[in-house]
Motif scaffolding. Structure first.
Motif, mmCIF file in Angstrom:
data_model
loop_
_atom_site.group_PDB
_atom_site.id
_atom_site.type_symbol
_atom_site.label_atom_id
_atom_site.label_comp_id
_atom_site.label_asym_id
_atom_site.label_seq_id
_atom_site.Cartn_x
_atom_site.Cartn_y
_atom_site.Cartn_z
ATOM 1 N N VAL A 162 -21.120 2.711 -7.659
ATOM 2 C CA VAL A 162 -20.321 1.761 -6.146
ATOM 3 C C VAL A 162 -21.848 1.385 -5.444
ATOM 4 O O VAL A 162 -21.753 0.939 -4.101
ATOM 5 N N SER A 180 -2.996 -1.751 -3.022
ATOM 6 C CA SER A 180 -3.787 -0.762 -2.718
ATOM 7 C C SER A 180 -4.658 0.147 -3.798
ATOM 8 O O SER A 180 -3.373 0.349 -4.139
ATOM 9 N N GLN A 198 -4.259 -3.363 -9.184
ATOM 10 C CA GLN A 198 -4.609 -3.001 -8.006
ATOM 11 C C GLN A 198 -5.559 -3.764 -7.289
ATOM 12 O O GLN A 198 -7.138 -5.098 -8.505
ATOM 13 N N ILE A 199 -5.866 -4.136 -6.186
ATOM 14 C CA ILE A 199 -7.526 -4.988 -5.419
ATOM 15 C C ILE A 199 -8.847 -4.147 -4.866
ATOM 16 O O ILE A 199 -8.015 -3.588 -4.263
ATOM 17 N N PRO A 208 -18.793 8.707 -7.060
ATOM 18 C CA PRO A 208 -17.656 9.119 -7.537
ATOM 19 C C PRO A 208 -16.875 8.848 -9.007
ATOM 20 O O PRO A 208 -16.798 10.153 -9.601
ATOM 21 N N ASP A 226 7.065 -2.064 11.404
ATOM 22 C CA ASP A 226 7.131 -1.136 10.570
ATOM 23 C C ASP A 226 8.486 -2.134 9.658
ATOM 24 O O ASP A 226 8.599 -2.859 10.054
ATOM 25 N N LEU A 227 6.956 -1.839 8.817
ATOM 26 C CA LEU A 227 7.352 -2.614 7.912
ATOM 27 C C LEU A 227 8.220 -2.933 6.720
ATOM 28 O O LEU A 227 9.107 -4.129 6.413
ATOM 29 N N GLY A 237 1.781 -2.007 4.449
ATOM 30 C CA GLY A 237 1.581 -1.298 4.429
ATOM 31 C C GLY A 237 -0.040 -0.271 3.921
ATOM 32 O O GLY A 237 -0.423 0.449 3.515
ATOM 33 N N ILE A 238 -0.603 -1.346 3.936
ATOM 34 C CA ILE A 238 -2.086 -1.565 3.833
ATOM 35 C C ILE A 238 -3.232 -1.033 4.577
ATOM 36 O O ILE A 238 -3.093 -1.228 5.701
ATOM 37 N N SER A 239 -4.343 0.290 4.666
ATOM 38 C CA SER A 239 -5.005 0.712 6.036
ATOM 39 C C SER A 239 -6.021 -0.596 6.362
ATOM 40 O O SER A 239 -6.405 -0.565 6.833
ATOM 41 N N GLY A 240 -6.548 -0.380 4.868
ATOM 42 C CA GLY A 240 -7.532 -1.002 5.166
ATOM 43 C C GLY A 240 -9.340 -0.929 4.561
ATOM 44 O O GLY A 240 -10.402 -0.535 5.195
ATOM 45 N N ALA A 241 -9.329 0.520 3.202
ATOM 46 C CA ALA A 241 -10.714 0.976 3.236
ATOM 47 C C ALA A 241 -11.589 -0.324 2.544
ATOM 48 O O ALA A 241 -11.357 -1.120 1.893
ATOM 49 N N GLY A 290 -10.971 -3.185 -8.295
ATOM 50 C CA GLY A 290 -10.128 -3.192 -9.377
ATOM 51 C C GLY A 290 -10.097 -5.003 -8.856
ATOM 52 O O GLY A 290 -11.120 -4.971 -9.697
ATOM 53 N N GLY A 346 0.492 -0.907 0.010
ATOM 54 C CA GLY A 346 0.591 -0.105 -0.028
ATOM 55 C C GLY A 346 1.009 1.248 0.044
ATOM 56 O O GLY A 346 2.269 1.416 0.069
ATOM 57 N N LYS A 351 2.000 -0.326 11.196
ATOM 58 C CA LYS A 351 3.092 -0.225 12.704
ATOM 59 C C LYS A 351 1.432 1.038 12.822
ATOM 60 O O LYS A 351 1.768 1.118 14.313
ATOM 61 N N ASP A 352 0.330 1.079 12.003
ATOM 62 C CA ASP A 352 -0.361 1.404 13.375
ATOM 63 C C ASP A 352 -1.291 0.555 13.716
ATOM 64 O O ASP A 352 -1.850 0.140 12.828
HETATM 65 C C1 LIG Z 1 -14.446 5.000 -5.903
HETATM 66 C C2 LIG Z 1 -13.810 4.383 -4.983
HETATM 67 C C3 LIG Z 1 -13.334 3.022 -5.322
HETATM 68 C C4 LIG Z 1 -12.220 2.715 -4.882
HETATM 69 N N1 LIG Z 1 -11.625 1.644 -5.696
HETATM 70 C C5 LIG Z 1 -10.255 1.232 -4.834
HETATM 71 C C6 LIG Z 1 -9.796 -0.294 -4.682
HETATM 72 O O1 LIG Z 1 -10.578 -0.663 -5.963
HETATM 73 N N2 LIG Z 1 -9.147 -0.792 -3.584
HETATM 74 C C7 LIG Z 1 -8.450 -0.455 -3.071
HETATM 75 O O2 LIG Z 1 -7.656 -0.577 -2.786
HETATM 76 N N3 LIG Z 1 -8.716 1.214 -2.739
HETATM 77 C C8 LIG Z 1 -9.816 1.844 -3.584
HETATM 78 N N4 LIG Z 1 -10.195 2.944 -3.243
HETATM 79 C C9 LIG Z 1 -9.369 3.833 -2.433
HETATM 80 C C10 LIG Z 1 -9.409 3.745 -0.717
HETATM 81 O O3 LIG Z 1 -10.899 4.726 -0.825
HETATM 82 C C11 LIG Z 1 -8.615 4.072 -0.225
HETATM 83 O O4 LIG Z 1 -8.156 5.355 0.017
HETATM 84 C C12 LIG Z 1 -6.973 3.108 -0.755
HETATM 85 O O5 LIG Z 1 -7.577 2.222 -0.694
HETATM 86 C C13 LIG Z 1 -5.787 3.286 0.416
HETATM 87 O O6 LIG Z 1 -4.652 2.938 0.003
HETATM 88 P P1 LIG Z 1 -3.812 2.897 0.953
HETATM 89 O O7 LIG Z 1 -4.176 1.898 2.134
HETATM 90 O O8 LIG Z 1 -2.396 1.364 0.677
HETATM 91 O O9 LIG Z 1 -3.441 4.030 1.747
HETATM 92 P P2 LIG Z 1 -3.115 4.294 3.159
HETATM 93 O O10 LIG Z 1 -5.062 4.627 3.566
HETATM 94 O O11 LIG Z 1 -2.470 6.016 3.038
HETATM 95 O O12 LIG Z 1 -2.227 3.549 4.503
HETATM 96 C C14 LIG Z 1 -0.921 3.576 4.164
HETATM 97 C C15 LIG Z 1 -1.238 2.087 5.491
HETATM 98 O O13 LIG Z 1 0.126 2.002 5.490
HETATM 99 C C16 LIG Z 1 0.881 2.529 6.595
HETATM 100 N N5 LIG Z 1 2.369 2.514 7.123
HETATM 101 C C17 LIG Z 1 3.214 3.749 6.556
HETATM 102 N N6 LIG Z 1 3.677 3.264 6.848
HETATM 103 C C18 LIG Z 1 4.139 1.833 7.205
HETATM 104 C C19 LIG Z 1 5.360 1.480 7.506
HETATM 105 N N7 LIG Z 1 6.686 2.125 7.651
HETATM 106 N N8 LIG Z 1 5.249 0.561 8.276
HETATM 107 C C20 LIG Z 1 4.081 -0.188 8.152
HETATM 108 N N9 LIG Z 1 2.747 0.235 7.901
HETATM 109 C C21 LIG Z 1 3.193 1.160 7.790
HETATM 110 C C22 LIG Z 1 -0.296 3.261 7.398
HETATM 111 O O14 LIG Z 1 0.053 3.096 8.986
HETATM 112 C C23 LIG Z 1 -1.468 3.165 6.872
HETATM 113 O O15 LIG Z 1 -2.606 2.287 7.564
HETATM 114 C C24 LIG Z 1 -11.452 3.591 -3.911
HETATM 115 C C25 LIG Z 1 -11.826 4.949 -3.285
HETATM 116 C C26 LIG Z 1 -12.742 5.591 -4.026
HETATM 117 C C27 LIG Z 1 -13.699 6.726 -3.729
#
Ligand SMILES: Cc1cc2nc3c(=O)[nH]c(=O)nc-3n(C[C@H](O)[C@H](O)[C@H](O)COP(=O)(O)OP(=O)(O)OC[C@H]3O[C@@H](n4cnc5c(N)ncnc54)[C@H](O)[C@@H]3O)c2cc1C
Lengths: 310, 248
Positions: free
Chosen positions: B120, A227, A241-242, B37, A297-298, A258-262, A246, A200, A280-281
């Motif tokens: 969505v 992500s 993209q998952i 969206p 920390d990843l 490093g994926i938050s889990g939206a 996706g 992520g 890490k959170d």
């Molecule tokens: C219409 C629409 C469709 C969408 N479709 C998708 C989809 O199909 N798939 C998808 O994935 N998203 C989709 N999204 C986006 C989704 O809402 C999130 O914005 C996205 O999934 C966030 O990606 P992320 O978890 O990588 O990033 P973030 O939410 O920014 O999370 C990053 C994570 O990394 C962690 N982190 C940071 N640094 C470190 C470290 N050094 N060590 C360990 N952990 C660390 C943080 O604690 C955080 O939890 C969509 C959004 C919309 C509006």
């Protein structure tokens, strides 16, 4: 009543998703034919005849099927659909692009992303990013269904269908495909992989995405995923993209780094057997669904994991 | 050049919906609604063409309940010039919407229709492709780049294993991928301005009748819930547990 499954292929080999669509077709309890439309693709048709339970493989070859455009393929399928009660493809980018065009030409509705077949007219599909499952009854004269490949097994080999050559439909000449960049398919196909490692936004850069995650994926024999956070930041290609918008996956093991889990991301991994999260959170929502959560920390945990896997 | 952008009112994507206890539908009471969206991305793309002088007019169209006027106002706050609501309280399917849009296209004669790739709520991913088929127009779905060069539409499409570049004559239908652009926030002055832009409400009857719907949801269920598992202490602990679970 019989079923037509539209094959997805690259003119050389049949894509695995089609085997899952044929499996789904057989749940309907009807004869199953497969349509292969392409350019110099007889080998694909022959491999489709080997799928267990396939009756015939309709083969249409023409230069204007080389680019697999929805316009030309939909015209062909609509012309062939007459005898069939059901028309299916997998809900891949190929199927999503093509199938609604076919349904509209046939003047029937489509049921997308079918994950269970209850009867010839009753199907289950996820809606609202997988937060609800809708059971739908389809009263249309023909049932046009896209199949969530990961929700069905792959059909076995052992069939002895026959190839029937059919006439190509005329070239509509509506679009020009200027360029096609396919990522090389060295790694397991993400949509159907048994193990998936995904990164992520937390991974921080394209370099680190590859440097950290590739060795882990190699060790686990995994497909790489991402992500949308990683895709939008340019760390990973869009086809990794998952999620809701996706790829939907159902591996035995999913490792989220490093994926938050939206909500939208979770929609794509709900059917994974085991979810591992490294973040890490401690409050990250991914931990609410993870079978094994490692708060770390990843940048330290991932290399340590690679080392521990030996 | 005129661009038509269909927009849908959906449950806000940040809301995790619940199924009603009696399994009769989604519990939407008090849930925040917003523009799909992907449609916002479509409006943004269209408005950028108008701002660049490529398009002369951007028309937003919605099919649905009277409250869909709100999403048309949002589209106009982003920059659409006017709105059309095909008003109906009945359930619509993607094919039904495509038929209504086809009738709107017959009146409006747009050169380009830009749709979101999926809504969505029902996640169907059908309407744009169906509209293109009904009109006999070319389609370019899942666009992550979009340009108009010498009167033709140039699109980069995201595929499962890469991407492809297409060129289409107009009129054409394009559907948007998440990465196409980042829609602007509507500013307060633009929200005020949008209130004064023309919004026409038409009944399906004026467009040749309301299309019938043949796919009915007969039951709603929640998916099996996943529960949080265990927090592992260390990487070695993790590996031991994965070995014990026989996934390694
Ligand atoms: C219409 C629409 C469709 C969408 N479709 C998708 C989809 O199909 N798939 C998808 O994935 N998203 C989709 N999204 C986006 C989704 O809402 C999130 O914005 C996205 O999934 C966030 O990606 P992320 O978890 O990588 O990033 P973030 O939410 O920014 O999370 C990053 C994570 O990394 C962690 N982190 C940071 N640094 C470190 C470290 N050094 N060590 C360990 N952990 C660390 C943080 O604690 C955080 O939890 C969509 C959004 C919309 C509006």
């Amino acid at each position: 009543m019989s079923v037509l499954v539209i094959a997805e292929h690259d003119h050389r080999r049949l894509f695995p998703a089609t085997r899952h669509a044929v499996f789904a077709a057989q749940q309907l309890g009807l004869d199953v034919d497969v349509l292969v439309a392409g350019c110099d693709c007889r080998d694909v048709a022959v491999s489709a005849t080997a799928l267990a339970g396939v009756r015939s493989v309709l083969l249409a070859e023409a230069a204007h099927y080389a680019a697999q455009t929805a316009e030309n393929l939909a015209a062909l399928v609509a012309a062939q659909a007459g005898p069939y009660s059901h028309v299916l493809t997998s809900a891949s980018a190929f199927g999503k692009n093509l199938l609604p065009r076919i349904a509209a030409l046939l003047d029937v509705e489509q049921v997308s992303d079918v994950c269970r077949i209850l009867s010839a007219d009753t199907f289950v599909r996820p809606v609202y990013a997988g937060n609800a499952l809708a059971t739908v009854r389809n009263a249309n004269a023909k049932k046009v269904l896209s199949i969530r490949a990961a929700a069905f097994s792959a059909v076995e080999e052992g069939g002895n269908g026959t190839v029937l050559e059919i006439a190509a439909s005329p070239d509509l000449g509506l679009v020009e495909v200027l360029r096609r960049d396919r990522r090389d398919a060295g790694r397991a196909e993400l949509g159907l992989a048994r193990v998936v490692v995904a990164g992520g936004r937390g991974v921080g850069s394209c370099d680190d995405f590859n440097r950290l995650l590739t060795p882990l994926a190699d060790k686990l024999g995994a497909a790489l995923g991402a992500s949308y956070g990683a895709v939008s930041a340019g760390y990973a290609a869009p086809d990794l993209q998952i999620g809701q918008t996706g790829k939907i996956i159902a591996p035995d093991l999913y490792v989220a780094v490093g994926i938050s889990g939206a909500i939208q991301h979770l929609a794509g991994i709900k059917d994974a057997k085991i979810i591992v999260a490294i973040n890490k959170d401690p409050e990250a929502p991914i931990f609410k669904v993870a079978d094994y959560g490692l708060v770390a920390d990843l940048f330290e945990a991932v290399p340590a994991l690679v080392a521990a896997l030996g | 050049m005129k661009i038509l952008v269909p927009v849908k009112r959906v449950v806000d994507p940040c809301v995790a919906v619940r199924v009603k206890p009696d399994a009769s539908g989604i519990d939407a009471s008090g849930v925040r609604m917003s523009m799909n969206p992907f449609d916002e991305i479509a409006v943004e793309a269209a408005v950028r063409f108008r701002e660049a002088g490529v398009a002369a007019e951007v028309v937003a169209v919605s099919c649905g309940v009277p409250a869909s006027q709100e999403v048309l106002r949002t589209a106009m706050a982003i920059g659409a010039d006017r709105g059309i609501l095909v008003e109906t309280a009945n359930e619509l399917s993607p094919l039904a919407v495509a038929k209504l849009l086809k009738a709107v296209c017959a009146e409006e004669k747009p050169d380009l229709v830009i749709c979101g790739k999926q809504a969505v709520d029902d996640d169907a991913n059908q309407t744009g492709q169906m509209l293109a088929a009904l009109l006999g127009w070319p389609q370019a779905t899942f666009a992550s780049a979009l340009d108009i060069v010498d009167g033709r539409v140039c699109v980069t499409r995201d595929l499962d294993d890469g991407r492809e570049a297409l060129r289409l004559p107009m009129p054409a239908v394009v559907t948007t991928e998440l990465g196409l652009n980042e829609p602007r926030y509507a500013t307060l002055p633009n929200i005020m301005k949008a209130r004064k832009k023309p919004l026409r409400v038409v009944a399906p009857g004026e467009l040749g009748g309301e299309p019938s719907v043949g796919v009915m949801t007969i039951e709603w269920a929640e998916p099996p819930v996943r529960r949080a598992g265990v927090r592992v202490e260390s990487v070695t602990d993790l590996v031991d547990r994965l070995r014990a679970a026989k996934v390694l």
